[in-house]
Design a protein around this motif. Structure first.
Motif, PDB file in Angstrom:
ATOM      1  N   ARG A 289      68.997 -40.530 -44.130  1.00 35.45           N
ATOM      2  CA  ARG A 289      67.894 -40.246 -45.072  1.00 35.45           C
ATOM      3  C   ARG A 289      67.146 -38.998 -44.647  1.00 35.45           C
ATOM      4  O   ARG A 289      66.750 -38.187 -45.475  1.00 35.45           O
ATOM      5  N   GLY A 290      66.907 -38.890 -43.352  1.00 37.52           N
ATOM      6  CA  GLY A 290      66.171 -37.741 -42.820  1.00 37.52           C
ATOM      7  C   GLY A 290      66.855 -36.422 -43.142  1.00 37.52           C
ATOM      8  O   GLY A 290      66.189 -35.462 -43.536  1.00 37.52           O
ATOM      9  N   TRP A 291      68.184 -36.371 -43.000  1.00 35.73           N
ATOM     10  CA  TRP A 291      68.892 -35.117 -43.281  1.00 35.73           C
ATOM     11  C   TRP A 291      68.868 -34.792 -44.767  1.00 35.73           C
ATOM     12  O   TRP A 291      68.806 -33.622 -45.154  1.00 35.73           O
ATOM     13  N   ASP A 292      68.903 -35.815 -45.621  1.00 34.59           N
ATOM     14  CA  ASP A 292      68.756 -35.554 -47.061  1.00 34.59           C
ATOM     15  C   ASP A 292      67.435 -34.826 -47.291  1.00 34.59           C
ATOM     16  O   ASP A 292      67.364 -33.820 -48.003  1.00 34.59           O
ATOM     17  N   GLU A 293      66.394 -35.364 -46.681  1.00 31.20           N
ATOM     18  CA  GLU A 293      65.056 -34.795 -46.849  1.00 31.20           C
ATOM     19  C   GLU A 293      64.953 -33.399 -46.233  1.00 31.20           C
ATOM     20  O   GLU A 293      64.391 -32.485 -46.821  1.00 31.20           O
ATOM     21  N   GLN A 294      65.506 -33.233 -45.031  1.00 30.80           N
ATOM     22  CA  GLN A 294      65.400 -31.932 -44.349  1.00 30.80           C
ATOM     23  C   GLN A 294      66.156 -30.834 -45.093  1.00 30.80           C
ATOM     24  O   GLN A 294      65.725 -29.688 -45.097  1.00 30.80           O
ATOM     25  N   MET A 295      67.272 -31.168 -45.739  1.00 35.04           N
ATOM     26  CA  MET A 295      67.991 -30.160 -46.531  1.00 35.04           C
ATOM     27  C   MET A 295      67.110 -29.704 -47.699  1.00 35.04           C
ATOM     28  O   MET A 295      67.068 -28.528 -48.038  1.00 35.04           O
ATOM     29  N   GLY A 296      66.379 -30.644 -48.291  1.00 34.61           N
ATOM     30  CA  GLY A 296      65.413 -30.281 -49.332  1.00 34.61           C
ATOM     31  C   GLY A 296      64.277 -29.456 -48.769  1.00 34.61           C
ATOM     32  O   GLY A 296      63.795 -28.508 -49.404  1.00 34.61           O
ATOM     33  N   ASN A 297      63.841 -29.809 -47.545  1.00 32.20           N
ATOM     34  CA  ASN A 297      62.728 -29.086 -46.917  1.00 32.20           C
ATOM     35  C   ASN A 297      63.071 -27.629 -46.646  1.00 32.20           C
ATOM     36  O   ASN A 297      62.257 -26.738 -46.894  1.00 32.20           O
ATOM     37  N   ILE A 298      64.275 -27.368 -46.133  1.00 31.92           N
ATOM     38  CA  ILE A 298      64.623 -25.966 -45.842  1.00 31.92           C
ATOM     39  C   ILE A 298      64.822 -25.201 -47.139  1.00 31.92           C
ATOM     40  O   ILE A 298      64.455 -24.034 -47.248  1.00 31.92           O
ATOM     41  N   GLU A 299      65.345 -25.875 -48.153  1.00 34.60           N
ATOM     42  CA  GLU A 299      65.518 -25.232 -49.457  1.00 34.60           C
ATOM     43  C   GLU A 299      64.152 -24.824 -50.024  1.00 34.60           C
ATOM     44  O   GLU A 299      63.967 -23.694 -50.481  1.00 34.60           O
ATOM     45  N   ASN A 300      63.192 -25.739 -49.961  1.00 33.13           N
ATOM     46  CA  ASN A 300      61.831 -25.436 -50.446  1.00 33.13           C
ATOM     47  C   ASN A 300      61.192 -24.329 -49.620  1.00 33.13           C
ATOM     48  O   ASN A 300      60.546 -23.431 -50.154  1.00 33.13           O
ATOM     49  N   TYR A 301      61.370 -24.426 -48.303  1.00 29.52           N
ATOM     50  CA  TYR A 301      60.782 -23.437 -47.394  1.00 29.52           C
ATOM     51  C   TYR A 301      61.292 -22.028 -47.727  1.00 29.52           C
ATOM     52  O   TYR A 301      60.518 -21.074 -47.796  1.00 29.52           O
ATOM     53  N   LEU A 302      62.596 -21.909 -47.953  1.00 29.36           N
ATOM     54  CA  LEU A 302      63.189 -20.596 -48.212  1.00 29.36           C
ATOM     55  C   LEU A 302      62.918 -20.081 -49.626  1.00 29.36           C
ATOM     56  O   LEU A 302      63.075 -18.892 -49.887  1.00 29.36           O
ATOM     57  N   SER A 303      62.508 -20.972 -50.517  1.00 29.56           N
ATOM     58  CA  SER A 303      62.254 -20.518 -51.894  1.00 29.56           C
ATOM     59  C   SER A 303      60.823 -20.002 -52.062  1.00 29.56           C
ATOM     60  O   SER A 303      60.494 -19.407 -53.079  1.00 29.56           O
ATOM     61  N   LYS A 304      59.998 -20.224 -51.035  1.00 30.72           N
ATOM     62  CA  LYS A 304      58.609 -19.730 -51.101  1.00 30.72           C
ATOM     63  C   LYS A 304      58.543 -18.315 -50.560  1.00 30.72           C
ATOM     64  O   LYS A 304      59.244 -17.982 -49.606  1.00 30.72           O
ATOM     65  N   PRO A 305      57.687 -17.488 -51.134  1.00 29.75           N
ATOM     66  CA  PRO A 305      57.548 -16.135 -50.576  1.00 29.75           C
ATOM     67  C   PRO A 305      56.983 -16.230 -49.155  1.00 29.75           C
ATOM     68  O   PRO A 305      56.136 -17.081 -48.885  1.00 29.75           O
TER      69      PRO A 305
END
Length: 155
Positions: free
Chosen positions: A136-152
């Motif tokens: 579950r954690g890795w599912d969430e962390q993949m979303g977290n890095i995606e969100n992190y990289l999509s922000k300026p």
């Protein structure tokens, strides 16, 4: 290979290879999306790093990892104890799992893959829970890095 031995997740990131690499290997950036207070720290192969987790509900936990390999813009890996969150338990007596991040070009972005392996070495009493929580954690962390990289970036 035992079914519960490895977790594998991938995400296609709309970012440059350099941005993805820095988000993984610059400790400060890694901590921002992963939820660890790593400001001012550096990942060095062969060294162990410890820092408090900032993730809600786990603030009592100290993240501890031994950096394994840093192959520029290709692979970043570390050893850690999965779901090592209970106070008063010495997880250092257990075998750690290996977390490996690999990045590759995949038009129009970068494919980030994470594999965590070695769960079959975790004591049976907590193996299934560690596997489930980290899945579950890795599912969430993949979303977290995606969100992190999509922000300026913050300058």
């Amino acid at each position: 290979m035992h079914v519960l031995d490895r977790i594998e997740r991938k995400v296609l990131l709309n970012a440059s290879r350099k941005q993805v690499w820095e988000a993984l290997t610059q400790a400060d950036q890694f901590g921002q999306w992963f939820g660890i207070a790593l400001k001012g720290k550096t990942f060095v192969a062969g060294e162990t790093i410890e820092a408090p987790i900032t993730y809600k509900g786990y603030e009592h936990v100290v993240w501890k990892a031994r950096i394994e390999r840093i192959l520029p813009q290709t692979l970043f890996s570390f050893w850690w104890h999965p779901f090592a969150v209970e106070e008063g338990i010495d997880y250092d007596k257990e075998a750690p799992t290996l977390v490996e991040f690999t990045i590759e070009d995949r038009a129009p972005g970068i494919l980030l893959r994470v594999v965590e392996s070695g769960f079959d070495q975790i004591p049976e009493a907590r193996r299934q829970k560690a596997f489930k929580m980290n899945s579950r954690g890795w599912d969430e962390q993949m979303g977290n890095i995606e969100n992190y990289l999509s922000k300026p970036p913050i300058r």
